[in-house]
Every structure is written in C-alpha cells, then in structure tokens.
Design a protein around this motif. Structure first.
Motif: not given
Length: 263
Positions: A3-5, A146-148, A160-161, A165-168
């Motif tokens: 995935l990209t961010a 959303n994050l939870a 999950a982590l 991490k990918t989202a950032v």
C-alpha cells in the motif's frame, strides 16, 4: 506492504464506514421488521461519527451495549462517586470489558483500552478542550476513531502497526488498481463507454464515489432514526426506494454476512 500512504488511508476510512453501515444498517433492518409487528426497539446508533468527543461517540454508538456496561459494570464499581482516580480506573475497566466482549484477543483489548484512555484524557483536558472550535474537536475525534478501528479489524497487533506505519511513511504514490478493481465495475464500464476520456482516472473516481457517498450518509444530520419520526409514504419516496432497491439487486456480487454476526 504493497500500500501507499494514500491507499492505506482509503483502507482505514473504508473500514470505518463499512463497520458503521454494517452495524447501524443491521439495527435499522431489525427496527423496521419490529415495526411491522407493532414493536419499537430501542435506538442503537445515532450518527456516532458526528460526535465531538470520544465520550459523546459512546453515547451514540452501540447505545444498548453502552447502557449495559454502564448499568452492570461502571455503576457497581462505584461510578464517579469515589473520587477522580477511581472514576478514571472504572472507565478503563469498562472499556477493557468492552474490548474483551468483542473478542478474546490483544487487538480487541488494546482497542478497548485506547477508547478508555481517550475518555480519561478528555476529562483531564476538561473545559480547555470544550473551548476549541467544533470542527477541531470533530476532526480529532474522527481521526482517533479511525485509528482505533485499525486494531479492531487487524488480525494481530503487528499487522495493525504495519498499516498505521504505512499510512504515515508509505509514500505519495497513487491508489492501487487492484484495491478498487471490483468497485462499481458495471457502472464504471458503462461510463467509460460514454466518456472514454475518464479511463485513467477511474480508480480515483471509484474511491471518491464510495467514500464521498459513505461520509455524506454517515454525517448527514437527519439520520434514519430522525427520518422515521416524520416519514410519510408517498409516490416520490416510493420511486426513491424502488430505484435504490433495483440498483442494490443489480449490484449483488455474492453471498455476504453482517460483520455484526461475529459478535
């Protein structure tokens, strides 16, 4: 890892909406069937994603479960009658129980504790948080939710982590085509025949449609519960429902079950 961010955030927001429409839609169906029999079920969802705090979110999300935990866990523990420290501890215990109720796994436990900690922090922040603009409080609350949900959905904590991490750090690449391949497939194919020029942009169009419509429906002030109080059938509403029903039937892709059936 593929995935990209941008795509990671689409995945996160997509699950946030899927979960809400699954849970809330299931309750709408149950309430509608009950009304056919002359029964009125208690309201269970009341536009929770419009909440300005996590505390308010739990007054709007799965309201029957919240009431059960309040009456059978929070109050017997002493509620808020034994001082600030005990109140905070009781809140954490309640949402730890909520996490375990959803599933006996570290991801659910962590999800429950995150919601408990968020409510404790909101109480500590107090009136200073209430002084913030409404849109800021909504944005903070919706981002946290959303994050939870990532921990609620992930098979394990490491997954999950990795997604967070990918989202950032996932880079600024575009939306992966394999992620949206089956989304609005028939509708987009028909549109491409009429407007071939949109071909390179169909992935973004599909995501914008599904997330845009989903957010609009989830954040709309007059939700289904509010509309049921004033709804009167007429030919316009009949045609409206008929159009949606036909589209839903034509869009069937296979047998699906409610996520809520897992709980």
């Amino acid at each position: 890892s593929e995935l990209t961010a941008l795509t990671a955030w689409c995945v996160i927001l997509g699950y946030t909406l899927q979960l809400y429409f699954d849970f809330s839609g299931y309750c709408d169906l149950a309430a509608g069937c009950a009304r056919l029999l002359g029964l009125r079920l208690p309201i269970n969802f009341d536009s929770p994603y419009r909440s300005l705090s996590v505390t308010e979110f739990w007054k709007r999300w799965h309201m029957t479960l919240t009431a059960f935990l309040r009456e059978n866990v929070y109050f017997p523990l002493g509620g808020s009658r034994k001082g600030r420290g005990c109140t905070y501890l009781n809140i954490l215990v309640v949402y730890l129980v909520s996490g375990i109720w959803h599933g006996a796994g570290w991801t659910f436990i962590l999800w429950g504790l995150l919601h408990g900690l968020a409510q404790v922090l909101e109480r500590l922040w107090g009136k200073r948080r209430d002084a913030l603009p409404r849109w800021v409080r909504w944005a903070m609350t919706f981002l946290f939710i959303n994050l939870a949900w990532v921990f609620f959905r992930a098979p394990d904590v490491s997954s999950a982590l990795l997604l967070l991490k990918t989202a950032v750090t996932g880079g600024m690449g575009g939306i992966r085509l394999w992620l949206v391949n089956g989304l609005f497939r028939r509708e987009i194919s028909a549109l491409e025949l009429l407007l071939p020029v949109i071909g390179p942009y169909t992935a973004y169009l599909r995501v914008a449609l599904i997330l845009g419509i989903g957010l609009l429906a989830a954040l709309w002030p007059r939700n289904v519960i509010r509309q049921m109080d004033t709804f009167r059938p007429n030919w316009r509403s009949g045609l409206y429902v008929l159009a949606w029903t036909v589209w839903a039937i034509l869009s069937f892709t296979g047998v699906v079950t409610f996520i809520y059936s897992n709980f």
